[in-house]
Design a protein around this motif. Structure first.
Motif, PDB file in Angstrom:
ATOM      1  N   ILE A 145      54.434  20.837  60.594  1.00  0.00           N
ATOM      2  CA  ILE A 145      55.805  20.975  60.064  1.00  0.00           C
ATOM      3  C   ILE A 145      56.460  19.606  59.942  1.00  0.00           C
ATOM      4  O   ILE A 145      57.066  19.267  58.906  1.00  0.00           O
ATOM      5  N   PHE A 146      56.328  18.784  60.983  1.00  0.00           N
ATOM      6  CA  PHE A 146      56.925  17.449  60.953  1.00  0.00           C
ATOM      7  C   PHE A 146      56.291  16.586  59.865  1.00  0.00           C
ATOM      8  O   PHE A 146      56.989  15.835  59.166  1.00  0.00           O
ATOM      9  N   LEU A 147      54.962  16.672  59.731  1.00  0.00           N
ATOM     10  CA  LEU A 147      54.260  15.861  58.733  1.00  0.00           C
ATOM     11  C   LEU A 147      54.684  16.223  57.312  1.00  0.00           C
ATOM     12  O   LEU A 147      54.971  15.343  56.486  1.00  0.00           O
ATOM     13  N   ILE A 148      54.719  17.517  57.015  1.00  0.00           N
ATOM     14  CA  ILE A 148      55.077  17.963  55.660  1.00  0.00           C
ATOM     15  C   ILE A 148      56.514  17.588  55.331  1.00  0.00           C
ATOM     16  O   ILE A 148      56.800  17.020  54.264  1.00  0.00           O
ATOM     17  N   ALA A 149      57.426  17.889  56.264  1.00  0.00           N
ATOM     18  CA  ALA A 149      58.839  17.567  56.029  1.00  0.00           C
ATOM     19  C   ALA A 149      59.037  16.063  55.933  1.00  0.00           C
ATOM     20  O   ALA A 149      59.789  15.568  55.070  1.00  0.00           O
ATOM     21  N   GLY A 150      58.345  15.312  56.797  1.00  0.00           N
ATOM     22  CA  GLY A 150      58.472  13.864  56.771  1.00  0.00           C
ATOM     23  C   GLY A 150      57.885  13.256  55.510  1.00  0.00           C
ATOM     24  O   GLY A 150      58.448  12.312  54.940  1.00  0.00           O
ATOM     25  N   TYR A 151      56.760  13.803  55.032  1.00  0.00           N
ATOM     26  CA  TYR A 151      56.112  13.287  53.827  1.00  0.00           C
ATOM     27  C   TYR A 151      57.009  13.448  52.603  1.00  0.00           C
ATOM     28  O   TYR A 151      57.247  12.483  51.859  1.00  0.00           O
ATOM     29  N   PHE A 152      57.508  14.650  52.402  1.00  0.00           N
ATOM     30  CA  PHE A 152      58.338  14.871  51.217  1.00  0.00           C
ATOM     31  C   PHE A 152      59.693  14.170  51.331  1.00  0.00           C
ATOM     32  O   PHE A 152      60.255  13.729  50.317  1.00  0.00           O
ATOM     33  N   SER A 153      60.209  14.049  52.536  1.00  0.00           N
ATOM     34  CA  SER A 153      61.453  13.298  52.710  1.00  0.00           C
ATOM     35  C   SER A 153      61.240  11.828  52.395  1.00  0.00           C
ATOM     36  O   SER A 153      62.098  11.179  51.780  1.00  0.00           O
TER      37      SER A 153
END
Length: 471
Positions: free
Chosen positions: A247-255
């Motif tokens: 969850i952190f990786l996906i949200a961080g990547y797109f952010s």
């Protein structure tokens, strides 16, 4: 509802009713997925805009540590955490020191929630001084816990689902904007993981900050006595880390794709959002007032629930320490006969949380990570001590790999992150640790007496008058 008292002291046990996914859900709820947006600005600044890489490094470290937690929860299937495992595998005095250091996490986590709430409200009501929100929040939470210490597990699950749905909507909106040319203008790029100017030292420093996002996966161990079978605990711990990390990786990547330069969060050099929470500004930039309100609501609700839980946990731990004479019993072991709550501990935690008036989220997160990383290192070491040393499981290549190499790597990795903490956090943490050692000398009369344990859900000994509601 679980009540400490004569029945519990005589051997009553917790009901084994929690399945694998129920425990994983509790762990994810404690981790608060929306925190990735709260710390995004400061991590982007510290890492030179490679937030996903910082999360990836932290996730790798946490996976090794989660495996060690899983091994120890299987070997010692009782409620507890790092200090329990260290106490049983090495020595009670060493366990005490790990527990003492972990108190930094417990005492400051309520303040973190207060800081995040303050940031949200400052973004919505910029004309109102931030200290007013700190005081109102602390009074609100302290009053609720003062009157009742009811648990929030069911509420946390609802808030978790709500938060994840909002994050999915956020990612979808960012994808649409990236396809329209916003941010770096593409959905697939290595830039959030590597580009010119990125250094490993900066990434490690950022990873120490995002380790704060993972704090909570270790709390899964305290449900060991309520799991349908202890065998599911290692899987529950690992799944909590992996799913939370994803969850952190996906949200961080797109952010990071949407905001390739952290300076967007510091217009005119104003570092307020960078040092506190960038969530409201991220919501505003991606979806205007509507998404800002929805994203802030998701973060606000999850943070408030976490704040109630952490405030109650601190009060409960201080109560146990008081009842077992680790702290002065008359003060910390006091139960109000009218409210059936440890009122002194609750008010003390509220007063400490009010220090959020003078601190930033970045600084408090660093102090929390000091205690957490030491605890993680200690758990990795406890695997070696319990299995390889005490049980002698070091004679085959398989045992050497499982009980020496794996935890050894985890210990080294957490130690590396610990060494990259903020200097002020290291100084403050070392001072706290030294004070703990001096206190240990005092309560053991220079190691002539045994030291009492202080697990958060340890039965409160010598308590037979007023029941405390700790549902």
């Amino acid at each position: 509802m679980l009540k400490s008292g004569p029945g519990l002291a005589k051997g009553a046990t917790l009901k084994r009713s929690l399945g694998l996914w129920a425990i994983v859900g509790l762990g994810l709820g404690y981790m608060t997925p929306t925190v990735v947006f709260d710390t995004f600005g400061m991590v982007a600044r510290d890492t030179n805009n490679v937030v996903p890489l910082a999360y990836l490094v932290a996730l790798i470290v946490m996976i090794f540590t989660a495996v060690s937690y899983g091994k120890m929860s299987g070997a010692i299937p009782s409620a507890g955490s790092a200090y329990t495992y260290v106490r049983e595998s090495m020595h009670p005095n060493v366990g005490f020191m790990v527990g003492w250091t972990s108190l930094i996490d417990y005492m400051l986590l309520p303040m973190v929630n207060c800081l995040i709430i303050r940031s949200y409200l400052e973004a919505i009501f910029p004309a109102v001084p931030g200290w007013i929100w700190v005081v109102l929040y602390c009074l609100f939470v302290t009053t609720i816990i003062y009157l009742t210490m009811q648990g929030t597990s069911n509420v946390n699950m609802i808030l978790l689902v709500f938060s994840i749905i909002v994050m999915i909507v956020f990612v979808f909106m960012v994808i649409v904007q990236l396809r329209g040319g916003e941010g770096i203008g593409t959905l697939a790029s290595a830039q959030p993981f590597f580009h010119d100017g990125v250094t490993m030292s900066a990434v490690l420093m950022g990873s120490t900050v995002v380790c704060f996002s993972f704090i909570g996966f270790d709390a899964v161990t305290m449900y060991a006595e309520e799991a349908k079978t202890p065998k599911i605990m290692p899987r529950a711990i690992l799944l909590t880390v992996v799913i939370g990390g994803a969850i952190f990786l996906i949200a961080g990547y797109f952010s990071q794709l949407r905001f390739p330069d952290w300076n967007v969060f510091a217009p005119g050099g104003d570092m307020q959002y960078v040092e506190d929470s960038t969530l409201p500004l991220i919501g505003q930039e991606v979806g205007g007032n509507v998404l800002q309100a929805v994203l802030t609501a998701a973060g606000f609700a999850a943070t408030l629930a976490s704040g109630l839980a952490s405030h109650a946990s601190v009060s409960r731990m201080l109560l146990v320490m008081g009842r077992n004479n680790v702290l002065p019993k008359k003060v910390f072991g006091y139960i109000n006969p009218k409210t059936h709550t440890p009122t002194f501990n609750i008010v003390l935690t509220g007063l400490i949380s009010m220090l959020a008036i003078a601190f930033t989220l970045e600084m408090i997160a660093a102090f929390i990570n000091y205690g957490a990383l030491i605890a993680f290192t200690a758990v990795n070491l406890s695997v070696i001590a319990w299995f390889a040393v005490r049980q002698g499981r070091r004679k085959t290549p398989k045992d050497i790999f499982k009980y020496i190499v794996m935890p050894g790597i985890g210990m080294v990795l957490t130690g590396v992150l610990w060494a990259h903490l903020h200097l002020d956090a290291l100084i403050g943490g070392v001072i706290w640790t030294v004070l703990g050692f001096i206190y240990l000398l005092y309560i053991t009369r220079f190691f002539k007496r045994k030291v009492a344990g202080f697990d958060e859900i340890q039965p409160v000994t010598g308590y037979n008058k007023v029941p405390i509601d700790t549902e």
